[in-house]
Design a protein around this motif. Structure first.
Motif, mmCIF file in Angstrom:
data_model
loop_
_atom_site.group_PDB
_atom_site.id
_atom_site.type_symbol
_atom_site.label_atom_id
_atom_site.label_comp_id
_atom_site.label_asym_id
_atom_site.label_seq_id
_atom_site.Cartn_x
_atom_site.Cartn_y
_atom_site.Cartn_z
ATOM 1 N N PHE A 167 60.082 48.351 72.528
ATOM 2 C CA PHE A 167 60.037 48.479 71.570
ATOM 3 C C PHE A 167 61.236 48.758 70.989
ATOM 4 C CE2 PHE A 167 55.226 49.988 72.039
ATOM 5 C CZ PHE A 167 55.093 49.131 71.006
ATOM 6 N N ASP A 168 62.266 47.967 71.890
ATOM 7 C CA ASP A 168 63.969 47.851 72.014
ATOM 8 C C ASP A 168 64.426 48.782 71.770
ATOM 9 O OD1 ASP A 168 63.367 44.845 71.641
ATOM 10 O OD2 ASP A 168 62.772 44.960 69.847
ATOM 11 N N CYS A 169 64.176 49.819 72.884
ATOM 12 C CA CYS A 169 64.980 51.145 72.453
ATOM 13 C C CYS A 169 65.452 51.001 74.038
ATOM 14 C CB CYS A 169 64.471 52.962 72.463
ATOM 15 S SG CYS A 169 63.412 52.265 70.476
ATOM 16 N N VAL A 170 66.877 51.344 73.951
ATOM 17 C CA VAL A 170 67.647 51.338 75.693
ATOM 18 C C VAL A 170 66.877 52.756 76.263
ATOM 19 C CG1 VAL A 170 69.816 52.189 76.588
ATOM 20 C CG2 VAL A 170 69.806 50.973 74.286
ATOM 21 N N ARG A 171 66.500 52.332 77.677
ATOM 22 C CA ARG A 171 65.387 52.825 78.709
ATOM 23 C C ARG A 171 66.319 53.837 78.951
ATOM 24 N NH1 ARG A 171 63.371 49.602 82.596
ATOM 25 N NH2 ARG A 171 65.207 48.634 83.371
ATOM 26 N N MET A 172 66.380 54.925 79.551
ATOM 27 C CA MET A 172 66.394 56.138 80.941
ATOM 28 C C MET A 172 65.834 55.793 81.937
ATOM 29 S SD MET A 172 66.458 59.828 81.048
ATOM 30 C CE MET A 172 67.981 60.850 79.642
ATOM 31 N N LEU A 173 67.265 55.315 82.657
ATOM 32 C CA LEU A 173 66.706 55.116 84.497
ATOM 33 C C LEU A 173 66.613 56.224 85.602
ATOM 34 C CD1 LEU A 173 68.506 52.309 84.788
ATOM 35 C CD2 LEU A 173 65.934 52.013 84.160
ATOM 36 N N ASP A 174 67.991 57.532 84.835
ATOM 37 C CA ASP A 174 67.915 58.794 85.458
ATOM 38 C C ASP A 174 68.032 59.717 85.048
ATOM 39 O OD1 ASP A 174 67.698 60.026 87.377
ATOM 40 O OD2 ASP A 174 68.914 59.237 89.293
ATOM 41 N N TYR A 175 68.258 60.553 84.858
ATOM 42 C CA TYR A 175 68.708 62.109 84.775
ATOM 43 C C TYR A 175 68.927 62.966 85.539
ATOM 44 C CZ TYR A 175 69.773 66.723 81.874
ATOM 45 O OH TYR A 175 69.961 67.704 81.887
ATOM 46 N N ASN A 176 70.316 63.731 85.931
ATOM 47 C CA ASN A 176 70.253 64.868 87.418
ATOM 48 C C ASN A 176 71.484 65.347 86.424
ATOM 49 O OD1 ASN A 176 69.887 66.472 89.530
ATOM 50 N ND2 ASN A 176 68.595 64.422 90.342
ATOM 51 N N VAL A 177 72.122 66.307 87.687
ATOM 52 C CA VAL A 177 72.947 66.667 88.088
ATOM 53 C C VAL A 177 73.997 67.065 89.269
ATOM 54 C CG1 VAL A 177 73.962 69.988 87.548
ATOM 55 C CG2 VAL A 177 71.927 68.991 86.189
ATOM 56 N N PHE A 178 75.252 66.882 88.684
ATOM 57 C CA PHE A 178 76.366 66.465 90.285
ATOM 58 C C PHE A 178 77.079 67.050 89.704
ATOM 59 C CE2 PHE A 178 79.428 63.422 92.708
ATOM 60 C CZ PHE A 178 79.038 63.981 93.632
ATOM 61 N N ARG A 179 77.304 67.731 90.834
ATOM 62 C CA ARG A 179 79.240 69.031 91.052
ATOM 63 C C ARG A 179 78.936 69.885 89.108
ATOM 64 N NH1 ARG A 179 82.398 64.660 94.011
ATOM 65 N NH2 ARG A 179 81.402 64.883 96.423
ATOM 66 N N GLY A 180 78.187 70.387 88.883
ATOM 67 C CA GLY A 180 78.614 70.797 88.040
ATOM 68 C C GLY A 180 78.092 69.903 86.301
ATOM 69 N N PHE A 181 78.178 68.136 87.011
ATOM 70 C CA PHE A 181 77.745 67.223 85.420
ATOM 71 C C PHE A 181 76.775 66.804 85.092
ATOM 72 C CE2 PHE A 181 83.096 69.121 86.296
ATOM 73 C CZ PHE A 181 83.348 68.287 84.801
ATOM 74 N N HIS A 182 76.222 66.840 83.639
ATOM 75 C CA HIS A 182 75.008 66.383 83.795
ATOM 76 C C HIS A 182 75.250 65.186 83.388
ATOM 77 C CE1 HIS A 182 72.114 70.045 83.087
ATOM 78 N NE2 HIS A 182 73.416 70.183 82.539
ATOM 79 N N TYR A 183 74.379 63.951 84.116
ATOM 80 C CA TYR A 183 74.498 62.463 83.858
ATOM 81 C C TYR A 183 73.422 62.182 83.716
ATOM 82 C CZ TYR A 183 72.345 61.582 89.102
ATOM 83 O OH TYR A 183 71.668 62.095 89.801
ATOM 84 N N VAL A 184 73.439 61.441 82.998
ATOM 85 C CA VAL A 184 72.942 60.307 82.398
ATOM 86 C C VAL A 184 72.615 58.681 82.192
ATOM 87 C CG1 VAL A 184 70.637 59.534 80.137
ATOM 88 C CG2 VAL A 184 71.905 60.913 80.523
ATOM 89 N N VAL A 185 71.379 57.578 83.482
ATOM 90 C CA VAL A 185 71.770 56.282 84.027
ATOM 91 C C VAL A 185 71.112 55.695 82.878
ATOM 92 C CG1 VAL A 185 71.093 54.919 85.726
ATOM 93 C CG2 VAL A 185 71.755 57.557 85.539
ATOM 94 N N THR A 186 71.359 54.802 82.101
ATOM 95 C CA THR A 186 71.028 53.459 81.039
ATOM 96 C C THR A 186 71.469 52.356 81.469
ATOM 97 O OG1 THR A 186 72.968 53.104 79.542
ATOM 98 C CG2 THR A 186 70.432 55.305 79.225
ATOM 99 N N ASP A 187 69.966 51.013 80.853
ATOM 100 C CA ASP A 187 70.555 49.774 81.710
ATOM 101 C C ASP A 187 71.418 50.089 81.092
ATOM 102 O OD1 ASP A 187 67.927 49.006 81.935
ATOM 103 O OD2 ASP A 187 67.405 49.581 79.826
ATOM 104 N N LEU A 188 72.687 48.506 81.112
ATOM 105 C CA LEU A 188 73.963 48.378 81.228
ATOM 106 C C LEU A 188 74.103 47.185 80.507
ATOM 107 C CD1 LEU A 188 77.086 49.109 81.668
ATOM 108 C CD2 LEU A 188 75.979 46.505 83.486
#
Length: 446
Positions: A167-188
């Motif tokens: 349905f044409d929404c950007v996918r989230m591939l991963d989410y986690n925390v690294f060295r105190g910072f939250h990060y979100v991985v999506t399609d490029l």
């Protein structure tokens, strides 16, 4: 008997939000489950120590033990100098923003290829997934950006109701925390619609291409609205596309998304140039709010310029009146205007149109900035006057309505002649649903 309540610190709220997200992440609501060919099985920390300890900084030799599998190591010489007490020395921080650098790893899985950009909410980079070998976008979120929790939970929810990502929404591939910072991985994606207009079509995109892109966006909005979700920040910057695969158009950035409520939740949404009238006067948000933003977006795609570009919030509201005239009486009866944009003074200031709205509100005077014309002086019909723009102009007139209930819905817009069939607009047999996005220009018969 009395009881006292201790005020909760923002840090506590953030911690609760993080724990809730981690629980949902464990249910695979956001982690990409696709099995890619030739996936990297990864190495254990002990294997890393045996063969690659020279690539670890003193700090990483301690940190790496917390990870079950290692898919990437840093090739950045500065990162290799990180001391054992790197966190205490703020080695990886620049204020509240992570100092992302080329060739370093994030979470021992993603290798940064280049830094794409940085804003108040964090820094974004293009990266290679060491496990799947796929190119991805990774965003390290500012520690001062609590909206990451709302956005993350919203994308998790969208992923759970659209597991096939159709349905044409950007996918989230991963989410986690690294060295105190939250990060979100999506399609490029290669670019946004905003950059595409600026770099390739400063005078506007061809109408047939706008129709095809708009249809993809509408499909995403229909999906969201059917699940009671308001995107809340629809604009060209948040619509992503790939130049190599022009049919790949996706809705992105759900940081201001929310579930529609029967009352106003007092949280500001939408960027100013794309903000609906009800968002200015404490109205509640629903799918019609997104449709106003969609109208502003496609108008910008056609003209190459921001359609309603006010100098500030006040001027933005005055500009709306210049284009679609003074609001109807029901607008004042429905929304709490508090006379901020309107006055009942007996003496009208400069550039004022006096109208009698009957028993609901009498003698409403519309305020306006000195450089603005009187309400209704620049109607929408005066913007898109070319013969081939008539179907588009007809659609725009159905979007820019003061009352949300009067606006065309996303589902209805899919059936509008401008989006439904290029043949209705250009006398050319071509399917918008299956045809190429960047279709060749069609010469109209004289």
């Amino acid at each position: 008997m009395s009881c006292s309540m201790t005020a909760r610190e923002p840090a506590d709220l953030r911690e609760d939000s993080f724990k809730r997200i981690v629980r949902k992440r464990a249910q695979n609501h956001c982690v990409d489950q696709t099995v890619y060919p030739n996936e990297n099985p990864g190495l254990s920390p002990s294997s890393i120590f045996n063969g690659y300890s020279h690539l670890l900084s003193p700090f990483e030799k301690i940190e790496v033990k917390k990870y079950g599998k290692i898919y990437a190591l840093s090739m950045n010489p500065e990162t290799l100098k990180a001391p054992e007490n790197a966190i205490e020395k703020d080695f990886f921080e620049m204020g509240s923003i992570y100092k992302m650098k080329k060739d370093e790893h994030i979470g021992y899985r993603y290798t940064i290829d280049k830094v794409i950009g940085q804003g108040c909410y964090g820094v974004v980079g293009e990266a290679t997934d060491g496990k799947t070998k796929q190119k991805v976008a990774i965003r390290m979120v500012s520690k001062l950006a609590p909206r990451i929790y709302r956005e993350t939970e919203m994308i998790m929810y969208i992923s759970s109701i659209d597991p096939d990502h159709t349905f044409d929404c950007v996918r989230m591939l991963d989410y986690n925390v690294f060295r105190g910072f939250h990060y979100v991985v999506t399609d490029l994606f290669d670019t946004s619609v905003k950059k595409y207009i600026k770099e390739h079509h400063p005078n506007g995109i061809a109408l047939e291409n706008v129709a095809a892109m708009g249809r993809k966006i509408l499909k995403g909005l229909v999906f969201l609205h059917e699940h009671n979700i308001v995107h809340g920040d629809l604009k060209p910057e948040n619509i992503m596309l790939n130049l190599a695969n022009p049919n790949d158009v996706k809705l992105g950035d759900f940081g201001l998304s929310r579930f529609a409520k029967p009352y106003h939740d007092h949280v500001q949404c939408q960027s100013m140039f794309y903000r609906a009238p009800e968002a200015f006067v404490r109205g509640r948000y629903n799918g019609a709010t997104d449709m106003w933003s969609f109208g502003c977006t496609v108008a910008e795609m056609v003209s190459g310029k921001i359609f309603l570009a006010g100098d500030n919030c006040d001027d933005q509201f005055y500009l709306m009146q210049e284009v679609i005239n003074i609001p109807p009486p029901v607008f004042f009866d429905t929304f709490y205007t508090n006379y901020y944009f309107f006055s009942t003074l007996k003496e009208a200031p400069k550039h004022i149109v006096i109208t009698d709205h009957g028993p609901i509100v009498s003698f409403i005077y519309t305020k306006a900035a000195d450089h603005r014309k009187i309400p209704g002086a620049t109607p929408i019909g005066s913007f898109f006057t070319k013969t081939e723009q008539k179907p588009f102009n007809n659609f725009i007139l159905k979007v820019f309505k003061w009352m949300p209930a009067s606006r065309i819905t996303a589902k209805q817009a899919l059936d509008h002649p401008f989006f439904y069939s290029l043949s209705a607009c250009f006398n050319q047999q071509m399917s918008l649903a299956d045809g190429p996005l960047f279709a060749p220009k069609v010469k109209r018969a004289a």
